[in-house]
Structures are given as structure tokens and as C-alpha cells.
Design a protein around this motif. Structure first.
Motif, PDB file in Angstrom:
ATOM      1  N   SER A 133     -13.790  18.854  63.801  1.00  0.00           N
ATOM      2  CA  SER A 133     -13.529  18.087  62.583  1.00  0.00           C
ATOM      3  C   SER A 133     -12.054  18.101  62.213  1.00  0.00           C
ATOM      4  CB  SER A 133     -14.353  18.641  61.420  1.00  0.00           C
ATOM      5  OG  SER A 133     -15.725  18.514  61.703  1.00  0.00           O
ATOM      6  N   TRP A 134     -11.446  19.273  62.261  1.00  0.00           N
ATOM      7  CA  TRP A 134     -10.018  19.374  61.929  1.00  0.00           C
ATOM      8  C   TRP A 134      -9.195  18.574  62.934  1.00  0.00           C
ATOM      9  CZ3 TRP A 134      -6.945  23.324  59.011  1.00  0.00           C
ATOM     10  CH2 TRP A 134      -7.653  23.827  57.920  1.00  0.00           C
ATOM     11  N   HIS A 135      -9.547  18.671  64.200  1.00  0.00           N
ATOM     12  CA  HIS A 135      -8.770  17.954  65.217  1.00  0.00           C
ATOM     13  C   HIS A 135      -8.848  16.442  64.998  1.00  0.00           C
ATOM     14  CE1 HIS A 135      -6.666  17.104  68.861  1.00  0.00           C
ATOM     15  NE2 HIS A 135      -7.657  16.330  69.261  1.00  0.00           N
ATOM     16  N   PRO A 173      -7.113  30.383  51.922  1.00  0.00           N
ATOM     17  CA  PRO A 173      -6.815  29.631  53.141  1.00  0.00           C
ATOM     18  C   PRO A 173      -6.604  28.155  52.831  1.00  0.00           C
ATOM     19  CG  PRO A 173      -9.109  30.361  53.135  1.00  0.00           C
ATOM     20  CD  PRO A 173      -8.457  30.958  51.939  1.00  0.00           C
ATOM     21  N   PRO A 174      -5.751  27.503  53.610  1.00  0.00           N
ATOM     22  CA  PRO A 174      -5.479  26.093  53.340  1.00  0.00           C
ATOM     23  C   PRO A 174      -6.626  25.195  53.777  1.00  0.00           C
ATOM     24  CG  PRO A 174      -4.361  26.766  55.333  1.00  0.00           C
ATOM     25  CD  PRO A 174      -4.989  28.001  54.745  1.00  0.00           C
ATOM     26  N   LYS A 175      -6.756  24.112  53.083  1.00  0.00           N
ATOM     27  CA  LYS A 175      -7.623  23.028  53.505  1.00  0.00           C
ATOM     28  C   LYS A 175      -6.709  22.045  54.232  1.00  0.00           C
ATOM     29  CE  LYS A 175     -11.185  23.618  50.112  1.00  0.00           C
ATOM     30  NZ  LYS A 175     -11.447  24.931  50.559  1.00  0.00           N
ATOM     31  N   ILE A 176      -7.277  21.092  54.918  1.00  0.00           N
ATOM     32  CA  ILE A 176      -6.466  20.128  55.661  1.00  0.00           C
ATOM     33  C   ILE A 176      -5.452  19.464  54.733  1.00  0.00           C
ATOM     34  CG2 ILE A 176      -6.517  17.934  56.906  1.00  0.00           C
ATOM     35  CD1 ILE A 176      -9.210  18.805  58.087  1.00  0.00           C
ATOM     36  N   ALA A 177      -5.893  19.072  53.550  1.00  0.00           N
ATOM     37  CA  ALA A 177      -4.999  18.381  52.606  1.00  0.00           C
ATOM     38  C   ALA A 177      -3.806  19.249  52.216  1.00  0.00           C
ATOM     39  CB  ALA A 177      -5.774  17.958  51.373  1.00  0.00           C
ATOM     40  N   ASP A 178      -4.000  20.562  52.169  1.00  0.00           N
ATOM     41  CA  ASP A 178      -2.893  21.457  51.832  1.00  0.00           C
ATOM     42  C   ASP A 178      -1.800  21.412  52.892  1.00  0.00           C
ATOM     43  OD1 ASP A 178      -4.160  22.399  49.490  1.00  0.00           O
ATOM     44  OD2 ASP A 178      -5.292  23.869  50.660  1.00  0.00           O
TER      45      ASP A 178
END
Length: 113
Positions: free
Chosen positions: A30-32, A57-62
Motif C-alpha cells: 500500500s505504501w509503495h 510514527p509518520p503516516k504517508i501524508a506526514d
């Protein structure tokens, strides 16, 4: 453009910094999917900034959001408009609606403290 291996490397670093960050195949995929068009160096820099500022922990948006020092500076016309007070304030209805949302979130009624 990032490879899946680079995405894994980035996520593995997050897991080292944050014990509660869980890394599994579904999350990696998902992240990729979201990060594949990004540059690893930029994401690593964003991660370093995040680590120094947050215990979570960071989220993708961070990792994707622009740093605060990258703000857009208004052009001369916009600056003049702001300085002249030409910005239209919110209507009373909008203000009341937003205040009601805040009261609901806080669990208080109007006039209570």
C-alpha cells in the motif's frame, strides 16, 4: 522513482525509530503504491524531520507534506489586499456552526464551562 526495496528500506527505518510501527506485506504494498513516484532522498529527509519533532510514527501524508519553511509567499496584490483589510470575515452563521461543532466535541452545552 522508488523501487519496492527502497520503500521497504524507508519503512524499516520507521520501524527502528518507532517500536509501535508494524511492517507487513500489505502495508508495504500500500505504501509503495502511493510513494513509488517519490524520491527516496526527499522522503528520508522528511522522515528525519518527523523523527526529531514527533513521538508518533509518520503516516504517508506526514512524509509528503511540505515543510513549514516552504510556505507560499503572497504576491504583492494579495499582500496589499490583506493589509487593506479586504478579506471578508466569516458570517455569523458560519461562526455559530463551527462553535457548535467545538462544543459537541468538548461535550459542553452553550454557556457552560
Amino acid at each position: 522513482m522508488m523501487t519496492k526495496r527502497e520503500t521497504f528500506s524507508l519503512m524499516a527505518r520507521i520501524a527502528v525509530y518507532y517500536e509501535q510501527f508494524e511492517l507487513d506485506q500489505k502495508k508495504l504494498d500500500s505504501w509503495h503504491e502511493v510513494l513509488k513516484e517519490c524520491h527516496l532522498e526527499e522522503l528520508e529527509a522528511a522522515l528525519q524531520a518527523h523523527v526529531s519533532a514527533s513521538v508518533y510514527p509518520p503516516k504517508i501524508a506526514d512524509l509528503l507534506k511540505k515543510p513549514l519553511d516552504a510556505r507560499v509567499v503572497p504576491d504583492p496584490e494579495e499582500t496589499a489586499s490583506i493589509a487593506a483589510g479586504k478579506e471578508k470575515p466569516a458570517s455569523r452563521e458560519v461562526i455559530e456552526r463551527e462553535l457548535e461543532k467545538v462544543r459537541t466535541i468538548l461535550g459542553i452545552g452553550r454557556g457552560e464551562s
